[in-house]
Scaffold this motif. Structure first.
Motif, PDB file in Angstrom:
ATOM      1  N   VAL A 153       0.844  -1.147  -0.062  1.00  0.00           N
ATOM      2  CA  VAL A 153      -0.067   0.052   0.061  1.00  0.00           C
ATOM      3  C   VAL A 153       0.884   1.019   0.005  1.00  0.00           C
ATOM      4  N   ASP A 154       1.821   1.482   0.963  1.00  0.00           N
ATOM      5  CA  ASP A 154       2.814   2.360   0.843  1.00  0.00           C
ATOM      6  C   ASP A 154       3.423   2.474  -0.368  1.00  0.00           C
ATOM      7  N   GLY A 155       4.083   1.407  -0.964  1.00  0.00           N
ATOM      8  CA  GLY A 155       4.893   1.547  -2.066  1.00  0.00           C
ATOM      9  C   GLY A 155       3.958   1.986  -3.231  1.00  0.00           C
ATOM     10  N   MET A 156       2.865   1.519  -3.406  1.00  0.00           N
ATOM     11  CA  MET A 156       1.859   1.907  -4.325  1.00  0.00           C
ATOM     12  C   MET A 156       1.430   3.364  -4.487  1.00  0.00           C
ATOM     13  N   LYS A 157       1.339   3.975  -3.235  1.00  0.00           N
ATOM     14  CA  LYS A 157       0.870   5.335  -3.083  1.00  0.00           C
ATOM     15  C   LYS A 157       2.161   6.116  -3.725  1.00  0.00           C
ATOM     16  N   VAL A 158       3.450   5.862  -3.564  1.00  0.00           N
ATOM     17  CA  VAL A 158       4.484   6.422  -3.988  1.00  0.00           C
ATOM     18  C   VAL A 158       4.506   6.190  -5.676  1.00  0.00           C
ATOM     19  N   ILE A 159       4.504   4.947  -6.078  1.00  0.00           N
ATOM     20  CA  ILE A 159       4.523   4.824  -7.322  1.00  0.00           C
ATOM     21  C   ILE A 159       3.516   5.527  -8.170  1.00  0.00           C
TER      22      ILE A 159
END
Length: 337
Positions: free
Chosen positions: A176-182
């Motif tokens: 979830v955190d990674g996808m927010k950045v991506i």
């Protein structure tokens, strides 16, 4: 229910405007290969607002128009994954710890990581894009380890273990955190310090949106899905086996090493953390093992007299107000600082 049906159901359920629905249909018609990836991500988002935000991010940057990577580095760490496999890999490399007979491997329970040094190793002088994210289960019986990690600049996400003392929610939180950045940042360098194949869809998404992806992990534990499949891929793998001495060390008494360097002082050493000792071992290109007897006494362990003498001189030259000598062996009173 197949992936396409699931996706249609979610788009209808989440209350998109007619224009947004048209844009999403067009997006998935032109990018059929994305359907399975997106459907696999949706359950990782806890609320409908988060799911809507993720799907909207797909149509905010039309396919093929992603910006060029800007060079900023975003770091994501699965600490549980890192530690569990690290205890096997470093144990085998250093021939230290106990034998796990089921796995046929050393298991190095005394292993510790300095996460600030890990970050420095991975960054290698590059510019960081946002606070690094590290997720993991709460280490019993307290979370002093995580407080220390947080003080080094990481955004810390903790989860309790379940009734069987197993890890839970770790992969989901990092995704979830990674996808927010991506999906919300201009493409840069996405650094994943983990080896679990569950992160493969996220890596695919990052590559699709024109990010460079670096996976840093132990060779023995890396999923084949996270390895580059072609020579000029924007996905790179960096084995931690090659650089672990820059951020990993052992903590606790060691009664097998031949030489013990005792460092003591009433003022200077009280201001130390493990970083100062790590610097000494790194300068000698050695894997470090030390034990804090109390807040004013620390023991450093060596197999070789030459390295013992080099460490003694290094400490005396760098810190003129401390006392350094060869210690007689005694039972340690403290295992960590």
């Amino acid at each position: 229910m197949d992936a396409l049906t699931t996706l249609r159901t979610e788009i209808n359920r989440l209350g998109f405007t007619p224009n947004e629905q048209d844009s999403l249909r067009k997006y998935f018609t032109e990018n059929v290969e994305k359907i399975n990836v997106v459907v696999s991500f949706l359950p990782d988002y806890a609320t409908d607002d988060e799911k809507r935000g993720y799907l909207k991010s797909l149509i905010s940057t039309p396919a093929g128009t992603s910006k060029s990577p800007n060079g900023l580095v975003f770091v994501f760490v699965d600490n549980s994954n890192l530690f569990i496999e690290g205890k096997y890999t470093v144990g085998n490399l250093e021939k230290a710890g106990t034998i796990d007979r089921k796995r046929g491997s050393f298991y190095f329970n005394e292993l510790r990581f300095d996460h600030g040094c890990l970050l420095s190793t991975v960054m290698n002088g590059r510019r960081i894009g946002s606070d690094p994210v590290i997720v993991g289960s709460r280490p019993p019986p307290n979370d002093s380890l995580w407080k220390h990690i947080k003080s080094q600049g990481f955004k810390v996400v903790l989860y309790d273990r379940n009734v069987e003392n197993k890890e839970k929610k770790i992969d989901t939180s990092l995704v979830v955190d990674g996808m927010k950045v991506i999906t919300s940042k201009d493409p840069g360098v996405f650094v994943l310090i983990a080896g679990d194949g569950d992160y493969y869809p996220m890596v695919l998404e990052a590559l699709y949106l024109n990010w460079k992806v670096e996976v840093w992990f132990w060779t023995s534990g890396i999923s084949g899905d996270l390895l580059p499949k072609e020579e000029k891929s924007r996905l790179s793998f960096y084995p931690l086996d090659d650089c672990y001495r820059y951020f990993a060390y052992a903590s606790g008494p060691n009664f097998e090493k031949k030489y013990v360097l005792e460092i003591t002082d009433g003022i200077t050493i009280k201001k130390w953390g493990d970083e100062q000792i790590m610097d000494c071992f790194v300068s000698l290109e050695l894997f470090g093992w030390w034990n804090w007897e109390d807040e004013t006494v620390v023991h450093l362990y060596f197999d070789d007299k030459l390295y013992f003498e080099k460490a003694k001189k290094w400490m005396e030259d760098k810190y003129s107000d401390i006392q350094v000598w060869e210690a007689k062996r005694s039972k340690s009173r403290r295992q960590s600082h």
